[in-house]
Design an enzyme around this catalytic site. Structure first.
Site, short mmCIF file in Angstrom:
data_model
loop_
_atom_site.label_atom_id
_atom_site.label_comp_id
_atom_site.label_asym_id
_atom_site.label_seq_id
_atom_site.Cartn_x
_atom_site.Cartn_y
_atom_site.Cartn_z
N GLU A 92 0.80 -1.23 0.00
CA GLU A 92 0.00 0.00 0.00
C GLU A 92 0.83 1.26 0.00
OE1 GLU A 92 -0.91 -2.58 1.66
OE2 GLU A 92 -2.98 -2.93 1.09
N HIS A 109 -10.82 -4.84 10.15
CA HIS A 109 -11.50 -4.53 8.91
C HIS A 109 -12.67 -3.59 9.12
CE1 HIS A 109 -9.30 -7.98 7.30
NE2 HIS A 109 -9.61 -7.52 6.11
#
Lengths: 432, 411
Positions: free
Chosen positions: B147, B216
């Protein structure tokens, strides 16, 4: 002069001093394996052999330039690597870099610039060797040690000096400072304060170049990006992630490691499990090259091939340049940790002295001509300092400009108008 | 994917069944078409419904007052009246995002997408499905799992002339890209003295889902809100999802677009013609008199469900979807506060340092004199979102709590 160099006293492990004939001895410590050529050795014609090696071997090739030299040493007649014009260009660029950095130190101690200033003394061969081969549209991404990269790329000394003084005429309007040199005109994309931060940005610039060629169909777009960073950065995740992506997509980028053996006070050997950084290239599918970074001609030869490779669309190269910084990490660094013998060793391999010697010995130039260049640079720098001194400081109105490219990003105020229309914004007195 | 909406069902049903003429006075729920900009001649007209409202929901009164704003004109699109006559087409929210993205990619060849599984897989929430086949692997780039580096790569590409849309597979993953987002995305336009623009869009699903576990279920808007130089928007309906996506791509500023995992299957009828939603504006969902409820993203639906209960109890809440998390639309919010004098903020963000906290401060600073009661802020608990469904339910604000809060505020 012997090629042996004395051991830094603070290394965690002792070394064997190296001479070319000692290759057969069992070597316990990896760094001792790559022999470094001294600058006083006659330079041999490297270009054909290095090209051969880079192409012949698969993308997993790992080698040291010095190995090639040793192969050819006995056979080839020394021939010149540069023309007179090129030689003088290289000389002038390195002298500019050195003199500029020395002037920075002076100005810093006189209180004209503040903060963290990282000087490049001793590493000029890398900047000059690489950047002087680039076109204007090629990009350079640097670190906080970026003054000389900016100068080599063509940013005027006046603009860099003004930026350091924090004046509005600086290349970044005084908003960037020493560690954030940018120039859209010269495609210098930073100047980054955190190490490793610039490598993904460089990868993005290379991606743009490939995108232009393949998606936007700008057929002649072959811009290359050079990413400069140090040995400390080579232990950082962003470095490895970008090596992977660049090799995966064959991006037109060259990763240039300026291995000056020290990350502030951390020796490269104490921080790295395998200190031979160039070996990490093949692990990702690109050639890894080691070159003597104190010798501008050797750097230039390697750079030529690596840049040509990228331009041809064959993908990235990892080039490790062994070099040294003559000053501390920054002007705030007392530099007490490094061994004086190590410093002396590298001082004797000063790239500018080496090139001067080469030019004179090969009758490319004379003492007088080179001294004239020195003088010209001195005058240029005096002019740059004067310009910076006389330039205005940024006015208050500059405070809120440039935060957003589209100042609507400041939002809508209680009165229903965009806040950027508030006169206090143009005056710089609004509260954001 | 199965997305059962607890508490959202009612709103979803209403949205999908509401006819295109949304000014039926019987309908109490949101009419999202209210707040898009309308171009009239040379000046830019913004349809910002802050008009006064009576309790009988007179549609005429509900029509927005027109305001002239000195802003860059947006592409022409339909006024509220004409959109009701055009048929439009029905889309789910993730399809609306895709449509917006595809339209922008068609319009400008420099727009490209980068992210994990955006290409061949079509995106983990199918937002980019079909785009790689249409535009090619380089324009819809499947990145390795890195990322920080691919976000940085997007920033470098943006600086050198492209307009990338970087997808975080889950917003939480962008924590790994925080270095690039904070240091480079937000700052480089400024530190370069304006030499480089970074027209990047960073988007992805976030928020508390259906028992996805703590990592998450993060809400990154609170972490990013302090970064100078970026804009943050949160979409909540298919209409504003498409509009915000397009506006974000066209913007010269770096924009972070927050989507919500549970809202991807919302269905709505969208106009056929081109439109965008202004990035800096809030959306009036339901005009009212008694209390201003400020919300965004999924909580909008919890609020609207609570609104039904509140109306039955005789309250008249004004619901505003703030949409622009950074900067706040102080005009719409301020006008509402001046009218109702009571503010309730309902958000999914964490209590500490969240969007609600900043909004509370902004309202207090700017509209203190207009408040009759302290601002109430309902946020998620400062707790890592538990896996167990019951516990997860209690971390997030539920409609019953909203009803209680309004009753308390309006005492």
């Amino acid at each position: 002069m012997a090629t042996a160099f004395s051991v830094p006293k603070f290394a965690a492990q002792p070394f064997n001093p190296i001479s070319p004939t000692s290759q057969q001895k069992p070597l316990i410590f990896p760094t001792a394996a790559s022999p470094f050529l001294g600058s006083t050795r006659k330079l041999l014609h490297l270009s054909s052999s290095s090209q051969l090696n880079l192409r012949r071997r698969s993308s997993g090739s790992v080698f040291a330039v010095s190995d090639i030299v040793k192969e050819k040493k006995s056979t080839s007649i020394p021939s010149l690597l540069i023309t007179k014009e090129e030689g003088l260009e290289l000389y002038e660029d390195m002298v500019l870099g050195r003199a500029f950095e020395d002037m920075c130190a002076q100005m810093y101690y006189r209180g004209k610039m503040f903060g963290f200033v990282h000087l490049y003394n001793g590493q000029e061969a890398i900047s000059t060797g690489f950047i002087k081969l680039l076109k204007q549209q090629d990009s350079v991404v640097s670190t906080y040690r970026d003054h000389v990269h900016a100068l080599s790329k063509g940013v005027p000394a006046r603009a860099v000096m003004s930026e350091l003084f924090g004046k509005t005429t600086g290349c970044c309007r005084g908003q960037g400072g020493s560690m954030h040199m940018f120039s859209s005109e010269h495609n210098l994309i930073g100047g980054f304060a955190f190490i490793g931060e610039g490598i993904p940005v460089a990868t993005g610039a290379a991606f743009s170049s490939k995108y232009r060629r393949e998606v936007l169909k700008e057929a002649d777009c072959d811009h290359v990006t050079l990413a400069f960073f140090g040995d400390g950065t080579c232990n950082n995740g962003q470095f490895f992630e970008c090596l992977n992506m660049a090799a995966l997509w064959k991006l037109p980028i060259v990763f240039v490691v300026e291995n000056n053996l020290w990350a502030i006070g951390m020796s490269h050997l104490r921080a790295t499990s395998d200190p031979q950084i160039y070996k990490k290239g093949p692990a990702f599918g690109m050639p890894g090259v080691h070159v003597d970074g104190m010798d501008v001609l050797k750097v230039r030869e390697v750079a030529k091939e690596a840049i040509a490779r990228a331009r041809r669309g064959e993908g990235p190269t990892l080039v490790e340049c062994e070099t040294y910084r003559f000053r501390g990490h920054s002007l705030a660094d007392p530099d007490e940790l490094r061994d004086p013998t190590e410093k002396a060793h590298y001082a004797a391999r000063d790239p500018i002295t080496a090139l001067k010697k080469y030019l004179i010995e090969n009758n490319l130039s004379g003492e007088a001509e080179l001294k004239a260049i020195d003088k010209k640079i001195d005058e240029l720098l005096e002019d740059a300092v004067e310009f910076a001194d006389e330039s205005p400081l940024p006015p208050r109105s500059q405070l809120l400009e440039n935060v957003f490219a589209d100042p609507k990003g400041f939002g809508i105020g209680p009165d229903g108008r965009y806040r950027c229309e508030d006169p206090k914004f143009t005056e710089g007195t609004a509260h954001v | 994917m199965a997305t059962g909406f607890h508490g959202v069902g009612a709103a979803v049903a209403a949205l999908s069944s509401s006819p295109s003429n949304s000014f039926d006075s019987k309908k109490l729920l949101c009419s999202p078409r209210r707040s898009f900009p309308v171009r009239k001649g040379a000046s830019f007209v913004v349809d910002r419904s802050d008009g006064s409202v009576n309790l009988d929901n007179n549609p005429k009164a509900r029509r927005a007052q027109q305001l002239i704003v000195n802003a860059v004109a947006n592409k022409a699109d339909s006024s509220p009246a004409s959109s009701s006559s055009k048929p439009g087409h029905e889309l789910l929210l993730f399809e609306a995002l895709r449509e917006g993205l595809e339209e922008e990619m068609d319009r400008d060849p420099r727009v490209c997408v980068m992210g994990e599984d955006v290409g061949h897989y079509g995106g983990s929430y199918k937002v980019t499905r079909g785009l790689a086949e249409k535009f090619g692997d380089l324009r819809v780039l499947d990145t390795p799992i890195a990322e920080n580096s691919f976000t940085g790569m997007g920033i470098g590409a943006a600086m050198t002339g492209l307009r990338p849309v970087v997808e975080g597979m889950n917003m939480g993953f962008l924590l790994l890209a925080f270095n690039q987002i904070s240091n480079n995305c937000g700052m480089l336009h400024y530190t370069s003295g304006g030499q480089f623009t970074i027209p990047i869009v960073i988007r992805g699903p976030g928020g508390v889902g259906r028992q996805l576990g703590a990592e998450h279920s993060q809400r990154l808007e609170s972490y990013f809100q302090s970064i100078p130089g970026i804009q943050m928007v949160a979409c909540s309906t298919p209409y504003n999802a498409k509009g915000l996506m397009k506006a974000a791509i066209r913007s010269e500023n770096p924009v972070i677009l927050f989507e919500h995992v549970l809202l991807y299957n919302l269905k709505e009828r969208l106009p056929d013609e081109d439109y965008i939603c202004n990035l800096e504006e809030a959306e009036m969902v339901r005009p009212g008199e008694h209390v201003t409820i400020l919300t965004y993203s999924r909580m909008r639906y919890h609020v609207m469900q609570a609104a039904k209960t509140l109306v039955n109890k005789g309250y008249d809440p004004e619901v505003i979807d703030i949409r622009s998390l950074k900067p706040f639309d102080l005009h719409t919010i301020g006008n509402s506060v001046k009218k109702t004098h009571r503010v309730l903020i309902v958000e999914e963000c964490m209590r500490t340092g969240g969007i609600g906290a900043s909004l509370t401060a902004a309202i207090t600073e700017n509209f203190h004199d207009y408040l009759d009661a302290p601002i109430m802020c309902l946020s998620s608990q400062d707790v890592p979102t538990p896996y167990a469904g019951t516990l997860e339910e209690w971390t997030v604000v539920q409609p019953a709590q909203i009803v209680t809060a309004v009753e308390q505020l309006c005492k």
